[in-house]
Design an enzyme around this catalytic site. Sequence first.
Site, PDB file in Angstrom:
ATOM      1  N   LYS A  49       1.015  -1.292  -0.029  1.00 34.03           N
ATOM      2  CA  LYS A  49       0.147   0.152  -0.008  1.00 34.03           C
ATOM      3  C   LYS A  49       0.721   1.451   0.097  1.00 34.03           C
ATOM      4  O   LYS A  49       0.401   2.499  -0.348  1.00 34.03           O
ATOM      5  CB  LYS A  49      -1.172   0.039   1.200  1.00 34.03           C
ATOM      6  N   SER A 294       0.769 -10.086  -0.680  1.00 32.91           N
ATOM      7  CA  SER A 294       0.400  -8.445  -0.550  1.00 32.91           C
ATOM      8  C   SER A 294       0.993  -7.820   0.765  1.00 32.91           C
ATOM      9  O   SER A 294       1.004  -6.610   0.898  1.00 32.91           O
ATOM     10  CB  SER A 294      -1.029  -8.316  -0.781  1.00 32.91           C
TER      11      SER A 294
END
Length: 321
Positions: A49, A294
């Site tokens: 992110k 992720s």
Amino acid sequence: MAELTIAAIRSAADAIAPHVLRTPVLEAVRPDAVLLCKAESLQPIGAFKLRGAFHAMQQLPADCPGVVAHSSGNHAQAVARAARLLGLSAVVVMPSDAPARKRAAAEADGAEVVEVSPDSEERERMADRLARERGLVPIPPYDDLRVATGQGTAALELLDDVGPIDRFYAPVSGGGLMAGCAVAVHALAPECEIIGVEPSGGDRLAASLASGSRELLPTPTTLADGLRVRRVGAVTWPILQAHVARSEPVTDDELLDAMAFAARNLRLVLEPSGAASLAVALREGRGRCGVLLSGGNAEPAVLARALARPVRWQDGAGLPS
Ligand SMILES: *Cc1c(COP(=O)(O)O)cnc(C)c1O
């Protein structure tokens, strides 16, 4: 607003390069597949992110009064970190049940944390109000082309490093990660099959791909706290629809087994959301598979639970053939 193209992703990669890690690609070998695992769990703050947050925030004017974001975890940490490094002030709206260490991490980066009830709509309302009242610029977690373009730099690096692949697996929540990555993958490997991964019982992209319109599902009960939205984003949906071939469900047991596989064979700590793509690639991967890991912000108790399970998957690397 600029379109999400491979050219935009390339220029985003140049812009954010000083601030993000070029994460390694780790190989796992299966009888019918080579899994080329992009370890975004090693990113500072522990998740991809940071890429989208930097890309969106670098474009703000110097006199920007600050940014506001709402998130239960990784996006809050990413915005707090990017704000500190770019010299902006940040307010993050977090639910009262957010993991204490994610909240502490945002505060350690100098963000002001505003706590709200766990209801996800309450979070959005509070972020909107702070934006209006204090003139703060909202940084959305996924439903924004600048953010999705930044996330796509992870897949660009992967394909630049390993060349063409047959399949690409990534987790999908709001779809910012997958939208950016799908555009990069199809530009560099046009024949690649792009496969989303969602919590079982909450596979809203699978439902939307089947019906042809953006479906709203109940919040799934899943260990993958990064994958709990009720529908994919309005901005990301048409991009997902154009590029993603299918989206596969994953259970909590499969998430735990994939976390254990990553710890034993790749020497990587993954959080449940971060292991979702690996879980499906272990189950069904064929050929050369790109697998986007992720995030790595695992709760210690969940990691311990994963490692206590009987071994489900073995890495074929190094075994006599
Ligand atoms: C945010 C997040 C996702 C999902 O990303 P979207 O862009 O919302 O689809 C997946 N895994 C981790 C670890 C995340 O933090």
